[in-house]
Motif scaffolding. Structure first.
Motif, short mmCIF file in Angstrom:
data_model
loop_
_atom_site.label_atom_id
_atom_site.label_comp_id
_atom_site.label_asym_id
_atom_site.label_seq_id
_atom_site.Cartn_x
_atom_site.Cartn_y
_atom_site.Cartn_z
N ALA A 1 0.83 -1.21 0.00
CA ALA A 1 0.00 0.00 0.00
C ALA A 1 0.86 1.26 0.00
CB ALA A 1 -0.93 -0.01 1.22
N ILE A 2 1.89 1.30 0.82
CA ILE A 2 2.76 2.49 0.89
C ILE A 2 3.53 2.68 -0.41
CG2 ILE A 2 4.77 3.47 2.06
CD1 ILE A 2 3.74 2.13 4.64
N ASP A 3 4.01 1.57 -1.00
CA ASP A 3 4.76 1.67 -2.26
C ASP A 3 3.91 2.24 -3.38
OD1 ASP A 3 6.99 0.69 -1.04
OD2 ASP A 3 6.76 -1.37 -1.79
N ASN A 4 2.58 2.05 -3.29
CA ASN A 4 1.69 2.53 -4.34
C ASN A 4 0.96 3.81 -3.95
OD1 ASN A 4 1.41 0.34 -6.70
ND2 ASN A 4 1.75 -0.73 -4.75
N GLY A 5 1.41 4.46 -2.86
CA GLY A 5 0.90 5.76 -2.51
C GLY A 5 -0.36 5.81 -1.67
N TYR A 6 -0.79 4.69 -1.12
CA TYR A 6 -2.00 4.67 -0.29
C TYR A 6 -1.62 4.95 1.17
CZ TYR A 6 -4.15 2.54 -4.39
OH TYR A 6 -4.59 2.29 -5.67
N ILE A 7 -1.16 6.15 1.42
CA ILE A 7 -0.65 6.50 2.74
C ILE A 7 -1.77 6.57 3.78
CG2 ILE A 7 0.70 8.16 4.07
CD1 ILE A 7 2.24 6.76 1.83
N PHE A 8 -2.89 7.22 3.41
CA PHE A 8 -4.00 7.36 4.35
C PHE A 8 -4.55 6.00 4.77
CE2 PHE A 8 -8.63 7.62 5.02
CZ PHE A 8 -8.65 8.41 6.15
N MET A 9 -4.77 5.11 3.81
CA MET A 9 -5.30 3.78 4.14
C MET A 9 -4.30 2.99 4.97
SD MET A 9 -8.37 3.32 3.22
CE MET A 9 -8.35 1.56 3.58
N SER A 10 -3.02 3.19 4.71
CA SER A 10 -2.00 2.50 5.51
C SER A 10 -2.04 2.98 6.96
CB SER A 10 -0.61 2.75 4.92
OG SER A 10 -0.52 2.25 3.61
N LEU A 11 -2.21 4.29 7.16
CA LEU A 11 -2.31 4.82 8.52
C LEU A 11 -3.55 4.30 9.24
CD1 LEU A 11 -1.24 8.55 7.96
CD2 LEU A 11 0.06 6.76 9.14
N VAL A 12 -4.68 4.26 8.52
CA VAL A 12 -5.91 3.73 9.11
C VAL A 12 -5.73 2.26 9.49
CG1 VAL A 12 -8.33 3.17 8.67
CG2 VAL A 12 -7.40 5.37 7.92
#
Length: 305
Positions: A195-206
């Motif tokens: 997720a982080i490698d593909n830019g899904y930072i918000f979902m990773s934090l959640v």
């Protein structure tokens, strides 16, 4: 029903996402936002509602909803790396969930020789006079004969009754929570990395925050098991249990045996299954190649690489 149905649905979703790029009316369509929204709801609902549960099966159910959030997050990214993480998460969660249910079944079997004493005094005379109170305590457990363990409170102090089963359940719950170095940690780490490698930072934090919060209700179960004295006493009617039995083979008596209470144990198949799965979850960091290779091969097959 707790495992196979989920696997079939998620594999169907994976195939649907992979091979479907347009809707029925030939308009550009992407599954990403739908799956991300479902993942977000699953993570929040499974975590928040799970905090209020007192029944062990419902706790497992909302735990599953929370894990579905991680699975959908991996599915929504839709890269080779995320698909590998998706497959690995399905594999590890399936065996962990299987172990969780088997341990609860085994705990139920192991308590058939015990009496739930609630808050009563631990004496035989009091137990004899307290049958009505015990019956009242079980009135709300409609499936008490088929499923002895229904409430989290019924696991109180179980470590003092059967330490090995208690440790096995604790390891399974810690794996659900993603505690290193158990297998559940590596599954969540793979999903979050993709997720982080593909830019899904918000979902990773959640996902990270809900994973930490969900550890609260897992630790609450562990606390009940290890940090309280048990509400069970050995059934006084079975203290002098002694029976004669026969071992026969092809209608021929082979041996006369004397059966005592110490001979009433869990079946070998159940014990070995729990032991093997618990060891796999505990020692995964030392033997990762087989399961990782399986996940990678499945991902490559589905992507036709």
């Amino acid at each position: 029903m707790a495992i196979i149905a989920k696997i079939s649905i998620f594999i169907f979703l994976l195939e649907l996402v992979h091979y479907t790029s347009k809707s029925m009316i030939d308009v550009n369509f992407s599954w990403t936002m739908s799956l991300l929204f479902s993942s977000l709801l699953s993570l929040l609902i499974g975590t928040i509602v799970g905090l209020t549960q007192s029944r062990i099966k419902r706790l497992y159910a909302f735990s599953t909803i929370s894990h579905v959030g991680f699975i959908l997050l991996g599915l929504s990214i839709h890269t080779v790396e995320s698909t590998q993480a998706f497959m690995f998460y399905l594999i590890q969660y399936s065996i962990s969930n299987l172990n969780a249910f088997m341990v609860i079944i085994a705990i139920g079997y192991s308590l058939y020789c015990y009496t739930y004493k609630g808050n009563s005094v631990d004496t035989d005379d009091t137990l004899k006079d307290n049958n009505t109170e015990i019956k009242d305590n079980n009135d709300n457990l409609h499936d008490i004969n088929n499923s002895p363990i229904q409430l989290v409170d019924q696991l109180k102090g179980y470590y003092y009754i059967n330490p090995l089963l208690a440790i096995s359940l604790a390891i399974t719950l810690f794996s659900f929570a993603g505690i290193p170095p158990l297998i559940g940690f590596f599954a969540k780490q793979m999903i979050l990395s993709a997720a982080i490698d593909n830019g899904y930072i918000f979902m990773s934090l959640v996902a990270i925050l809900t994973s930490v919060i969900s550890a609260v209700y897992y630790l609450a179960v562990v606390k009940q098991i290890f940090f309280y004295k048990p509400d069970y006493v050995f059934n006084y009617q079975l203290k002098d249990f002694n029976a004669e039995g026969l071992i026969s083979e092809k209608n021929v008596i082979v041996e006369n045996v004397n059966i005592k209470i110490k001979n009433i144990v869990l079946s070998t198949s159940l014990s070995i299954s729990i032991a093997i799965i618990t060891l796999v979850m505990s020692l995964f960091m030392f033997i990762p190649d087989e399961m990782m290779s399986m996940a990678n091969i499945l991902a490559l097959i589905l992507f036709n690489i």
